[in-house]
Design a protein around this motif. Structure first.
Motif, PDB file in Angstrom:
ATOM      1  N   LEU A  79      13.484  13.776  23.888  1.00 46.40           N
ATOM      2  CA  LEU A  79      13.766  13.464  25.289  1.00 46.40           C
ATOM      3  C   LEU A  79      14.333  12.065  25.443  1.00 46.40           C
ATOM      4  O   LEU A  79      14.956  11.745  26.462  1.00 46.40           O
ATOM      5  CB  LEU A  79      12.505  13.631  26.135  1.00 46.40           C
ATOM      6  CG  LEU A  79      11.942  15.057  26.209  1.00 46.40           C
ATOM      7  CD1 LEU A  79      10.793  15.112  27.210  1.00 46.40           C
ATOM      8  CD2 LEU A  79      13.024  16.064  26.567  1.00 46.40           C
ATOM      9  N   GLY A  80      14.131  11.243  24.421  1.00 48.59           N
ATOM     10  CA  GLY A  80      14.721   9.910  24.444  1.00 48.59           C
ATOM     11  C   GLY A  80      16.157   9.887  23.973  1.00 48.59           C
ATOM     12  O   GLY A  80      16.770   8.819  23.901  1.00 48.59           O
ATOM     13  N   GLY A  81      16.708  11.048  23.611  1.00 49.87           N
ATOM     14  CA  GLY A  81      18.113  11.124  23.224  1.00 49.87           C
ATOM     15  C   GLY A  81      18.365  10.971  21.742  1.00 49.87           C
ATOM     16  O   GLY A  81      19.528  10.908  21.317  1.00 49.87           O
ATOM     17  N   GLU A  82      17.313  10.950  20.903  1.00 47.03           N
ATOM     18  CA  GLU A  82      17.515  10.818  19.463  1.00 47.03           C
ATOM     19  C   GLU A  82      17.855  12.193  18.879  1.00 47.03           C
ATOM     20  O   GLU A  82      17.092  13.149  19.004  1.00 47.03           O
ATOM     21  CB  GLU A  82      16.257  10.264  18.800  1.00 47.03           C
ATOM     22  CG  GLU A  82      16.400  10.083  17.301  1.00 47.03           C
ATOM     23  CD  GLU A  82      15.130   9.556  16.660  1.00 47.03           C
ATOM     24  OE1 GLU A  82      15.066   9.504  15.424  1.00 47.03           O
ATOM     25  OE2 GLU A  82      14.174   9.217  17.414  1.00 47.03           O
ATOM     26  N   ALA A  83      19.006  12.294  18.223  1.00 46.58           N
ATOM     27  CA  ALA A  83      19.482  13.573  17.694  1.00 46.58           C
ATOM     28  C   ALA A  83      18.651  14.002  16.486  1.00 46.58           C
ATOM     29  O   ALA A  83      18.261  13.176  15.650  1.00 46.58           O
ATOM     30  CB  ALA A  83      20.946  13.474  17.309  1.00 46.58           C
ATOM     31  N   VAL A  84      18.375  15.290  16.406  1.00 46.26           N
ATOM     32  CA  VAL A  84      17.680  15.881  15.264  1.00 46.26           C
ATOM     33  C   VAL A  84      18.736  16.492  14.337  1.00 46.26           C
ATOM     34  O   VAL A  84      19.489  17.375  14.748  1.00 46.26           O
ATOM     35  CB  VAL A  84      16.698  16.977  15.708  1.00 46.26           C
ATOM     36  CG1 VAL A  84      16.075  17.658  14.495  1.00 46.26           C
ATOM     37  CG2 VAL A  84      15.616  16.387  16.603  1.00 46.26           C
ATOM     38  N   PRO A  85      18.846  16.011  13.107  1.00 45.78           N
ATOM     39  CA  PRO A  85      19.838  16.600  12.202  1.00 45.78           C
ATOM     40  C   PRO A  85      19.448  18.034  11.832  1.00 45.78           C
ATOM     41  O   PRO A  85      18.276  18.373  11.703  1.00 45.78           O
ATOM     42  CB  PRO A  85      19.798  15.676  10.978  1.00 45.78           C
ATOM     43  CG  PRO A  85      18.461  15.019  11.028  1.00 45.78           C
ATOM     44  CD  PRO A  85      18.084  14.904  12.482  1.00 45.78           C
ATOM     45  N   GLY A  86      20.453  18.874  11.699  1.00 48.15           N
ATOM     46  CA  GLY A  86      20.197  20.269  11.348  1.00 48.15           C
ATOM     47  C   GLY A  86      21.484  21.061  11.321  1.00 48.15           C
ATOM     48  O   GLY A  86      22.592  20.522  11.444  1.00 48.15           O
ATOM     49  N   GLU A  87      21.348  22.390  11.166  1.00 44.51           N
ATOM     50  CA  GLU A  87      22.496  23.286  11.030  1.00 44.51           C
ATOM     51  C   GLU A  87      22.426  24.388  12.074  1.00 44.51           C
ATOM     52  O   GLU A  87      21.352  24.955  12.319  1.00 44.51           O
ATOM     53  CB  GLU A  87      22.514  23.910   9.632  1.00 44.51           C
ATOM     54  CG  GLU A  87      23.648  24.897   9.412  1.00 44.51           C
ATOM     55  CD  GLU A  87      23.537  25.613   8.069  1.00 44.51           C
ATOM     56  OE1 GLU A  87      24.492  26.336   7.709  1.00 44.51           O
ATOM     57  OE2 GLU A  87      22.480  25.480   7.405  1.00 44.51           O
ATOM     58  N   ALA A  88      23.565  24.692  12.695  1.00 39.90           N
ATOM     59  CA  ALA A  88      23.665  25.803  13.636  1.00 39.90           C
ATOM     60  C   ALA A  88      24.246  27.007  12.906  1.00 39.90           C
ATOM     61  O   ALA A  88      25.331  26.932  12.322  1.00 39.90           O
ATOM     62  CB  ALA A  88      24.522  25.420  14.829  1.00 39.90           C
ATOM     63  N   ILE A  89      23.513  28.136  12.922  1.00 37.27           N
ATOM     64  CA  ILE A  89      23.942  29.356  12.250  1.00 37.27           C
ATOM     65  C   ILE A  89      24.302  30.386  13.304  1.00 37.27           C
ATOM     66  O   ILE A  89      23.510  30.678  14.207  1.00 37.27           O
ATOM     67  CB  ILE A  89      22.820  29.890  11.331  1.00 37.27           C
ATOM     68  CG1 ILE A  89      22.477  28.844  10.262  1.00 37.27           C
ATOM     69  CG2 ILE A  89      23.232  31.207  10.683  1.00 37.27           C
ATOM     70  CD1 ILE A  89      21.269  29.221   9.427  1.00 37.27           C
TER      71      ILE A  89
END
Length: 843
Positions: free
Chosen positions: A493-503
């Motif tokens: 909610l603070g705007g910090e992006a979570v690294p990951g992959e969209a499938i």
């Protein structure tokens, strides 16, 4: 019925009968025939039961022996479909009568595509050798039966086995030195149990319905008995075979077969199949059986309406069957039996392929050029590709581009389309070939709506999501995957992006009315923080196939739980685990109300993103009518080696097809029966986690009592699908990463009591193929060594090497895929104690 009356009735069943004799050498021998089960137990695929079939095989065999030989007596445990006879009544009576041999007649069950012959005699392993119960003779009879049945039924065999070896593998010594099967164990004479084909096999079940097929089976047993006695086979010249359609391979109803002046007409709906189906075209066996044919060479003549007459030459054999299968070529011109679009349809989707289903397969060389699609008002033909499916029975035209919206089209398949033997198309269905098939339709409106999201997991505002979730959403239509690039995000909610992959994947393409959807699964690279809120979002600009783009941002928030529970994997559905560990639905007698050809399990390459390479696909088809609808997908033969407590939560990842098919877990509590979870309607697309908190979520209704009577020793029994009459009758779901969740520090199954000795459970699954496991339970912490040895004593694997194990249960993995086929021993030592179990690696 009183006990005295019951015994009186049974006594009547076993009275000997004397008939004319032709074959000598069986005098003084008394045979007890036991047609397995009772009444209509163990229904076959099309409603003809194992119990009905084996009764008639038994009665036919009894009459053959009494009519043709000097046998002293033939007893039978039942003579009608109304009697219900227990296992103990069967063997108690055989023992009281002092019969010389006990033959229990059965048929087998399994996958629809499985069919073979199997014999089981009473026996076990002792000091590395197979030991047969005394008096002996069942093993030798099993050998004779296998040879006779393979020849008669023209099926493969998986062999003739000592029953305990078949069910429990090939150790040097079985723990129980007595037969495994009740009838072999409790009968006081030589015995064998026959499994003649599979009543769950569609072809076999329709053959079983035929009275003369049952005579064929009985005849094979009759010859096997003569072989066992060393008596020359009596002469019985029998011409038999199957009449089929040369193009489809389907057996033909109502074919007339003539041999040596005798005529036989294959079964029809009116003569037989109406008893088992309301559809006149559903069932066929094409079987014929002519006895007492004279010696020499004869012409077999086969005629059937709509087919060219065929002939074949056969030379009769005296003491085995003379087979003459005949394939007939149809003379009926091919017609279009189904079309998509339908004639006159208004609103055919402009991106859908066109499908024409034919009564006979077309020759692609003639049918491809014969197809055309043009605007009715004039213009160029629509460009596209013609392909053929279902061995030429289905023509599929796929346009190169979407059709023009709201346009009249004319579809033509001209009479130049023919079958392989040159039969021209009967386009107007009047029975005469040589005319075009023509239909017109109107295409649909163009799609002007932007794609929108229709479902998601975790649910918006959920507060207990997993700390390593797969966030999955579904669009209401197919979208262009490239337009999702860079638009899928997960952040705090603070705007910090979570690294990951969209499938991105396509869902909802199975069923009566396919409704394609695009699903998007976001997989974080690492665990999320427990007890933390996150926002998932898809930015504007996602386009469908018509260029309609989403204009708004889609976003929702969810919170993670504390992540305190430990997950214990029951099945990851990798490698051969599906074939090894799961029944096909048709193996369970509880499965009902299905279309068997549309119901199956298989491995799917679409796996849960955190779950390996494959998942289990369950295809379902529900029959029309009022029968109860249930698929029972048994785990580990419905008696697996895992256990857990009522404090556990079961979990499965389920990839939905949007059909609303019902899904639930089933757990065996070992006392009152099998408890089930409440039904969950699979009305979503893509991956979703389904759970059952055994302590808090309550029970569904099945064969349990709605309570945990043995709450500390529960076992995963099956996954089940149901149908409530709503939604499509056909579809498929995927299941992956079946597990249970437990509190940390708690043994997987509670373990033995403190101070209890070392316990090593049986290797599971057994036989093993790719992988297996063995559970070691300790009453107190110990240093453990666990090793695997082959049949000649060579150490081939080390599972634990003096490792420090705490009190409780520990599952050790065995890489069975690295081992050659054969028998192996797992030896476990723990602080002076030792135990061993055996298992088999199969290929």
């Amino acid at each position: 019925m009183t006990r005295a009356l019951t015994l009186g009735l049974l006594a009547l069943l076993f009275l000997p009968t004397t008939h004319a004799q032709q074959v000598t050498g069986l005098d003084g021998w008394e045979l007890f025939l036991d047609p397995g089960h009772s009444q209509t137990e163990n229904q076959g695929i099309y409603g003809y039961s194992e119990a009905e079939k084996v009764l008639r095989v038994s009665l036919a065999l009894r009459d053959m022996l009494l009519d043709r030989t000097d046998i002293d007596t033939v007893y039978t445990s039942r003579t009608s479909d109304t009697q219900s006879v227990s296992l103990s009544q069967r063997t108690d009576r055989a023992n009281a009568l002092g019969a010389d041999f006990f033959h229990s007649i059965h048929s087998n069950a399994g996958a629809p595509g499985t069919n073979n012959v199997l014999m089981l005699y009473g026996g076990w392993r002792q000091n590395g050798q197979t030991v047969e119960k005394t008096p002996e003779g069942g093993a030798r009879m099993g050998d004779e039966y296998v040879d006779a049945q393979v020849e008669a039924m023209r099926l493969p065999t998986i062999g003739n086995y000592a029953d305990r070896t078949f069910y429990q593998g090939f150790p040097d010594n079985h723990d129980n030195q007595f037969p495994y099967l009740f009838v072999n164990r409790t009968s006081a004479m030589a015995s064998v149990l026959s499994e003649s084909g599979f009543h769950t096999n569609p072809r076999q079940n329709t053959l079983n319905m035929n009275a003369d097929w049952k005579r064929l089976e009985a005849q094979s047993f009759y010859w096997g008995i003569l072989d066992w006695h060393g008596v020359p086979r009596s002469t019985h010249r029998i011409a038999t075979g199957i009449v089929t359609d040369a193009e489809s391979g389907r057996p033909i109803n109502g074919a007339t077969v003539t041999v040596d002046g005798q005529t036989y007409t294959t079964d029809t709906y009116e003569s037989l199949f109406y008893r088992y189906s309301d559809d006149p075209d559903e069932l066929a066996n094409g079987f014929y059986y002519l006895e007492d044919v004279s010696a020499g060479t004869h012409t077999v003549t086969v005629e059937a309406e709509g087919y060219a007459t065929a002939t074949a030459e056969v030379t009769m054999r005296d003491t085995t069957f003379t087979f003459a299968d005949v394939a007939l070529v149809s003379t009926v011109p091919p017609v279009v039996v189904d079309a998509r679009p339908e004639a006159g349809e208004d609103g055919f989707p402009i991106t859908d392929p066109i499908r024409l289903t034919l009564s006979r397969p077309l020759d692609p060389a003639t049918a491809g050029p014969a197809f055309s699609l043009v605007p009715t008002a004039g213009g160029d033909p629509v460009a596209g590709e013609v392909t053929f499916e279902r061995n030429g029975f289905e023509l599929v035209f796929t346009p190169d581009a979407a059709l023009e919206p709201r346009t009249d089209y004319t579809l033509t398949l001209s009479a130049s389309a023919t079958t392989q033997n040159g039969s021209p198309l009967d386009g107007d269905g009047d029975g005469t070939g040589g005319d075009d098939f023509v239909l017109t339709f109107i295409s649909s409106f163009p799609d002007v709506a932007a794609p929108r999201l229709v479902s998601g997991d975790p649910a918006p505002n959920a507060r207990d999501a997993e700390i390593r979730p797969v966030v999955t959403v579904a669009f209401d239509e197919v979208v262009v995957p490239e337009t999702l690039d860079g638009r899928v995000t997960l952040e705090t909610l603070g705007g910090e992006a979570v690294p990951g992959e969209a499938i991105v994947s396509l869902a909802g393409v199975v069923g009566e009315t396919p409704s394609p959807r695009t699903t998007v699964s976001f997989v974080p690279d690492a665990d999320l923080a427990p007890g933390t809120s996150y926002r998932f979002a898809i930015e504007p600009g996602v386009e469908d196939r018509f260029g309609n783009a989403s204009a708004a941002r889609y976003a929702f928030t969810f919170g993670t739980g504390d992540g305190a529970l430990v997950d214990v994997l029951l099945d990851d559905f990798e490698g051969t685990s599906i074939a090894d560990d799961w029944w096909v639905p048709q193996q369970s007698g509880s499965t009902s109300g299905i279309v068997t050809d549309s119901t199956s399990v298989s491995a799917s390459p679409l796996a849960y993103p955190l779950g390996g390479e494959t998942s289990m696909r369950i295809d379902f088809g529900w029959a029309e009518g009022g029968d109860a609808k249930l698929i029972r997908e048994c785990f580990g033969g419905c008696s697996p080696g895992h256990s857990f407590t009522e404090e556990a939560t079961l979990r499965a990842r389920v990839y939905g097809d949007g059909t609303g098919v019902l899904f639930r877990f089933a757990v065996d509590d070992g006392t009152s029966g099998i408890e089930v979870s409440p039904w969950t309607a699979v009305d979503w697309y893509g991956w979703k986690t389904v759970t059952w908190d055994l302590d808090a979520d309550g029970f569904g209704t099945w064969i349990g009592n709605g309570a945990w009577d043995s709450p500390s020793s529960l076992r995963m029994e099956s996954l089940q699908l149901g149908y409530d009459g709503e939604g499509p009758r056909f579809g498929a779901i995927l299941v992956d990463d079946l597990a249970y969740l437990r509190a940390p520090g708690v043994a997987a199954d509670g373990g033995p009591d403190a101070g209890a000795p070392l316990r090593v459970d049986a290797v599971w699954p057994n036989p093993a193929r790719a992988s297996a496991q063995v559970r070691v339970s300790l009453g107190a912490a110990a240093s453990v060594t666990a090793e695997v040895f082959n049949a000649i004593g060579q150490r081939v694997a080390v599972l634990a090497d003096g490792d420090a194990f705490g009190a409780g249960s520990h599952d050790l993995g065995i890489a069975a895929g690295d081992l050659a086929a054969g028998v192996y021993v797992v030896r476990v030592r723990a602080d002076g104690e030792q135990a061993a179990v055996t298992f088999v690696v199969a290929r």
